[in-house]
Scaffold this motif. Structure first.
Motif, PDB file in Angstrom:
ATOM      1  N   SER A  99       7.240  92.101  42.251  1.00  0.00           N
ATOM      2  CA  SER A  99       8.544  92.024  42.643  1.00  0.00           C
ATOM      3  C   SER A  99       8.847  90.573  42.105  1.00  0.00           C
ATOM      4  O   SER A  99       8.101  89.682  42.144  1.00  0.00           O
ATOM      5  CB  SER A  99       8.731  92.503  43.860  1.00  0.00           C
ATOM      6  N   VAL A 100      10.351  90.116  42.097  1.00  0.00           N
ATOM      7  CA  VAL A 100      10.686  88.924  42.037  1.00  0.00           C
ATOM      8  C   VAL A 100      10.358  87.917  43.114  1.00  0.00           C
ATOM      9  O   VAL A 100      10.019  86.880  42.948  1.00  0.00           O
ATOM     10  CB  VAL A 100      12.225  88.745  41.906  1.00  0.00           C
ATOM     11  N   LEU A 101      10.288  88.802  44.611  1.00  0.00           N
ATOM     12  CA  LEU A 101       9.976  87.816  45.600  1.00  0.00           C
ATOM     13  C   LEU A 101       8.399  87.463  45.772  1.00  0.00           C
ATOM     14  O   LEU A 101       8.163  86.073  45.929  1.00  0.00           O
ATOM     15  CB  LEU A 101      10.352  88.575  46.738  1.00  0.00           C
ATOM     16  N   SER A 102       7.756  88.325  45.102  1.00  0.00           N
ATOM     17  CA  SER A 102       6.325  87.938  45.181  1.00  0.00           C
ATOM     18  C   SER A 102       5.858  87.079  44.270  1.00  0.00           C
ATOM     19  O   SER A 102       4.960  86.416  44.409  1.00  0.00           O
ATOM     20  CB  SER A 102       5.476  89.558  45.124  1.00  0.00           C
ATOM     21  N   CYS A 103       6.660  87.358  43.030  1.00  0.00           N
ATOM     22  CA  CYS A 103       6.433  86.187  41.814  1.00  0.00           C
ATOM     23  C   CYS A 103       6.928  84.996  42.290  1.00  0.00           C
ATOM     24  O   CYS A 103       6.287  83.933  41.983  1.00  0.00           O
ATOM     25  CB  CYS A 103       7.221  86.955  40.771  1.00  0.00           C
ATOM     26  N   ALA A 104       7.968  84.690  42.947  1.00  0.00           N
ATOM     27  CA  ALA A 104       8.627  83.488  43.256  1.00  0.00           C
ATOM     28  C   ALA A 104       7.647  83.178  44.380  1.00  0.00           C
ATOM     29  O   ALA A 104       7.332  81.587  44.506  1.00  0.00           O
ATOM     30  CB  ALA A 104       9.775  83.888  44.051  1.00  0.00           C
ATOM     31  N   VAL A 161       9.966  69.511  47.276  1.00  0.00           N
ATOM     32  CA  VAL A 161      10.262  69.259  45.567  1.00  0.00           C
ATOM     33  C   VAL A 161       9.775  70.791  45.151  1.00  0.00           C
ATOM     34  O   VAL A 161      10.661  71.305  44.078  1.00  0.00           O
ATOM     35  CB  VAL A 161       9.704  68.259  44.954  1.00  0.00           C
ATOM     36  N   GLN A 162       8.856  71.207  45.543  1.00  0.00           N
ATOM     37  CA  GLN A 162       8.287  72.616  44.583  1.00  0.00           C
ATOM     38  C   GLN A 162       9.224  73.653  45.067  1.00  0.00           C
ATOM     39  O   GLN A 162       9.332  74.831  44.327  1.00  0.00           O
ATOM     40  CB  GLN A 162       6.926  72.652  45.103  1.00  0.00           C
ATOM     41  N   ILE A 163       9.521  73.814  46.353  1.00  0.00           N
ATOM     42  CA  ILE A 163      10.206  74.685  46.794  1.00  0.00           C
ATOM     43  C   ILE A 163      11.668  74.855  46.056  1.00  0.00           C
ATOM     44  O   ILE A 163      12.269  75.679  45.498  1.00  0.00           O
ATOM     45  CB  ILE A 163      10.695  74.779  48.270  1.00  0.00           C
ATOM     46  N   GLY A 164      12.307  73.459  45.762  1.00  0.00           N
ATOM     47  CA  GLY A 164      13.610  73.497  45.023  1.00  0.00           C
ATOM     48  C   GLY A 164      13.457  73.643  43.718  1.00  0.00           C
ATOM     49  O   GLY A 164      14.238  74.420  43.047  1.00  0.00           O
ATOM     50  N   GLN A 165      12.104  73.463  42.949  1.00  0.00           N
ATOM     51  CA  GLN A 165      11.908  73.826  41.589  1.00  0.00           C
ATOM     52  C   GLN A 165      11.618  75.396  41.280  1.00  0.00           C
ATOM     53  O   GLN A 165      12.306  75.798  40.503  1.00  0.00           O
ATOM     54  CB  GLN A 165      10.521  73.159  41.003  1.00  0.00           C
ATOM     55  N   THR A 166      10.956  75.809  42.408  1.00  0.00           N
ATOM     56  CA  THR A 166      10.937  77.229  42.444  1.00  0.00           C
ATOM     57  C   THR A 166      12.341  77.972  42.459  1.00  0.00           C
ATOM     58  O   THR A 166      12.653  79.031  41.770  1.00  0.00           O
ATOM     59  CB  THR A 166      10.165  77.837  43.393  1.00  0.00           C
ATOM     60  N   CYS A 167      13.193  77.771  43.332  1.00  0.00           N
ATOM     61  CA  CYS A 167      14.527  78.178  43.352  1.00  0.00           C
ATOM     62  C   CYS A 167      15.316  78.067  42.140  1.00  0.00           C
ATOM     63  O   CYS A 167      16.192  78.861  41.665  1.00  0.00           O
ATOM     64  CB  CYS A 167      15.308  77.535  44.644  1.00  0.00           C
ATOM     65  N   GLN A 168      15.219  76.731  41.566  1.00  0.00           N
ATOM     66  CA  GLN A 168      15.852  76.518  40.066  1.00  0.00           C
ATOM     67  C   GLN A 168      15.158  77.562  39.115  1.00  0.00           C
ATOM     68  O   GLN A 168      16.028  78.055  38.365  1.00  0.00           O
ATOM     69  CB  GLN A 168      15.611  74.956  39.754  1.00  0.00           C
ATOM     70  N   ILE A 169      14.035  77.583  39.073  1.00  0.00           N
ATOM     71  CA  ILE A 169      13.501  78.598  38.219  1.00  0.00           C
ATOM     72  C   ILE A 169      13.928  79.970  38.388  1.00  0.00           C
ATOM     73  O   ILE A 169      14.458  80.690  37.216  1.00  0.00           O
ATOM     74  CB  ILE A 169      11.726  78.675  37.912  1.00  0.00           C
ATOM     75  N   PHE A 170      13.985  80.484  39.486  1.00  0.00           N
ATOM     76  CA  PHE A 170      14.518  81.850  39.757  1.00  0.00           C
ATOM     77  C   PHE A 170      15.938  82.031  39.871  1.00  0.00           C
ATOM     78  O   PHE A 170      16.472  83.307  40.056  1.00  0.00           O
ATOM     79  CB  PHE A 170      13.716  82.325  41.044  1.00  0.00           C
ATOM     80  N   SER A 171      16.730  80.999  39.743  1.00  0.00           N
ATOM     81  CA  SER A 171      18.327  81.096  39.418  1.00  0.00           C
ATOM     82  C   SER A 171      18.535  81.313  37.923  1.00  0.00           C
ATOM     83  O   SER A 171      19.773  81.566  37.737  1.00  0.00           O
ATOM     84  CB  SER A 171      18.789  79.804  40.093  1.00  0.00           C
ATOM     85  N   LEU A 172      17.522  81.124  37.036  1.00  0.00           N
ATOM     86  CA  LEU A 172      17.867  81.630  35.569  1.00  0.00           C
ATOM     87  C   LEU A 172      17.950  83.225  35.510  1.00  0.00           C
ATOM     88  O   LEU A 172      17.602  83.911  36.156  1.00  0.00           O
ATOM     89  CB  LEU A 172      16.679  81.067  34.977  1.00  0.00           C
ATOM     90  N   LEU A 203      13.581  69.577  31.663  1.00  0.00           N
ATOM     91  CA  LEU A 203      13.982  68.288  31.971  1.00  0.00           C
ATOM     92  C   LEU A 203      13.316  67.979  33.394  1.00  0.00           C
ATOM     93  O   LEU A 203      12.602  67.135  33.753  1.00  0.00           O
ATOM     94  CB  LEU A 203      15.179  67.594  31.730  1.00  0.00           C
ATOM     95  N   SER A 204      13.679  68.882  34.222  1.00  0.00           N
ATOM     96  CA  SER A 204      13.276  69.051  35.391  1.00  0.00           C
ATOM     97  C   SER A 204      11.783  69.192  35.634  1.00  0.00           C
ATOM     98  O   SER A 204      11.145  68.567  36.465  1.00  0.00           O
ATOM     99  CB  SER A 204      14.115  70.158  36.410  1.00  0.00           C
ATOM    100  N   VAL A 205      11.503  70.219  34.802  1.00  0.00           N
ATOM    101  CA  VAL A 205       9.735  70.338  34.924  1.00  0.00           C
ATOM    102  C   VAL A 205       9.082  68.953  34.588  1.00  0.00           C
ATOM    103  O   VAL A 205       7.979  68.788  35.116  1.00  0.00           O
ATOM    104  CB  VAL A 205       9.331  71.425  33.911  1.00  0.00           C
ATOM    105  N   TYR A 206       9.707  68.321  33.413  1.00  0.00           N
ATOM    106  CA  TYR A 206       8.861  67.046  32.993  1.00  0.00           C
ATOM    107  C   TYR A 206       8.927  65.792  34.125  1.00  0.00           C
ATOM    108  O   TYR A 206       8.093  65.400  34.511  1.00  0.00           O
ATOM    109  CB  TYR A 206       9.580  66.424  31.814  1.00  0.00           C
ATOM    110  N   LEU A 207      10.163  65.937  34.606  1.00  0.00           N
ATOM    111  CA  LEU A 207      10.276  64.839  35.873  1.00  0.00           C
ATOM    112  C   LEU A 207       9.403  65.159  37.111  1.00  0.00           C
ATOM    113  O   LEU A 207       8.829  64.321  37.585  1.00  0.00           O
ATOM    114  CB  LEU A 207      11.576  64.959  36.273  1.00  0.00           C
ATOM    115  N   VAL A 208       9.356  66.464  37.378  1.00  0.00           N
ATOM    116  CA  VAL A 208       8.422  66.786  38.596  1.00  0.00           C
ATOM    117  C   VAL A 208       6.995  66.595  37.978  1.00  0.00           C
ATOM    118  O   VAL A 208       6.326  66.137  38.847  1.00  0.00           O
ATOM    119  CB  VAL A 208       8.594  68.286  38.907  1.00  0.00           C
ATOM    120  N   ALA A 209       6.516  66.978  36.755  1.00  0.00           N
ATOM    121  CA  ALA A 209       5.169  66.700  36.421  1.00  0.00           C
ATOM    122  C   ALA A 209       4.844  65.180  36.356  1.00  0.00           C
ATOM    123  O   ALA A 209       3.831  64.929  36.586  1.00  0.00           O
ATOM    124  CB  ALA A 209       5.085  67.390  35.030  1.00  0.00           C
TER     125      ALA A 209
END
Length: 314
Positions: A99-104, A161-172, A203-209
């Motif tokens: 599921s999307v929730l499990s994946c997130a 930051v990682q919660i924010g990045q996860t939300c950003q990815i799953f907003s696609l 770009l967000s992934v690169y900056l966080v990395a």
């Protein structure tokens, strides 16, 4: 493919579940893969648990170095438990749906624990820097309160930051497919599934990395450049060998983890392929955690002595 909520304005669909393809392209090796991953998981659990136990009960290991090593072993157990049980379930039940929730949730915990590993490796290098470069101040600088604070900061520092990045990815929007050609929910395959321009996300992934991987890695290199310079000034070969032995295990783990993770996350999107992504991901999510207890135990005389004492081996 299971979709809901068709959006007319961008002709995209909201996915309600994904298919983790994993190793389904190797149908004749499913039994072997299940056995191999089961053994690896057992080795990781037993090896890291041994390190946690002996660093807690052996008086000779009541030092900051081993306090951080126990934290690191606990982290490795959590880290692999985010991915390996799901891999074993998918192979055993031949169930690819998630599921999307499990994946997130899986992605979020994976990213948070990955950030913790980067920070904790940096803290461990700082501990070695103080011990070797400022030995007289070591008990004062690395006191129990300071060690606890550094460990807590490592565990908690990446969470927002990682919660924010996860939300950003799953907003696609994922309008092309819901099939993830990977064995767990990770960022690179998600960016491939997304429709539209994902340059901001990349770009967000690169900056966080850079923030969570490159910066700690540079701090580790800076620490070890000073450590090596100090060791080379020691008057005796025995002293130099002993100092190097306390650092070599940590350095090996650093290069194994950061090397494979950097190649995975800092490569351009155009160079990603499912085969190479799986290979590098296997290395830093499973192989490195399996090797870490062996690296730290086999290359550390104090750990070997404590392990023999625990097992009553003369």
């Amino acid at each position: 493919m299971k979709f809901t909520e068709i959006r007319a304005e961008d002709n995209a669909s909201t996915v309600t579940e994904f298919l983790l393809l994993g190793f389904s392209d190797l149908p004749n090796l499913q039994g072997i893969l299940f056995g191999m991953f089961s053994i690896i998981y057992l080795i990781i659990l037993v090896g890291n648990s041994f390190i946690i136990v002996i660093t807690r009960i052996d008086p000779a290991l009541q030092k900051p170095m081993y306090f951080f090593l126990a934290n690191f072993s606990s982290l490795e157990i959590c880290y692999v438990s985010v991915t390996l049980p799901r891999i074993l379930f998918s192979i055993a039940a031949q169930e690819r749906k998630i599921s999307v929730l499990s994946c997130a949730t899986q992605l979020c915990f994976f990213l948070m624990l990955g950030a913790t590993e980067c920070f904790l490796l940096a803290v461990m290098s700082y501990d070695r820097y103080v011990a070797i470069c400022n030995p007289l101040h070591y008990p004062l600088v690395m006191n129990p309160t300071k060690c606890t604070q550094l460990a807590a900061a490592s565990w908690l520092g990446g969470i927002p930051v990682q919660i924010g990045q996860t939300c950003q990815i799953f907003s696609l929007h994922f309008c092309n497919s819901n099939q993830i050609n990977h064995f767990f929910c990770d960022i690179p395959p998600f960016l491939k599934l997304a429709c539209g321009d994902t340059s901001i996300n990349e770009l967000s992934v690169y900056l966080v990395a850079i923030l969570f991987a490159a910066v700690p890695f540079m701090l580790i290199l800076a620490s070890y450049s000073k450590i090596i310079a100090t060791i080379l000034k020691l008057p005796t070969a025995t002293g130099r060998a002993k100092a190097f032995s306390t650092c070599s295990s940590h350095l090996l783990v650093v290069f194994l983890f950061f090397g494979s993770a950097t190649i995975t996350y800092l490569r351009p999107k155009s160079t990603h392929s499912p085969g190479t992504d799986k290979l590098f991901s296997l290395f830093y999510t499973i192989v490195t955690p399996m090797l870490n207890p062996l690296i730290y135990s086999l290359r550390n005389k104090e750990v070997i002595a404590a392990l023999r004492k625990l097992l009553r081996i003369k």
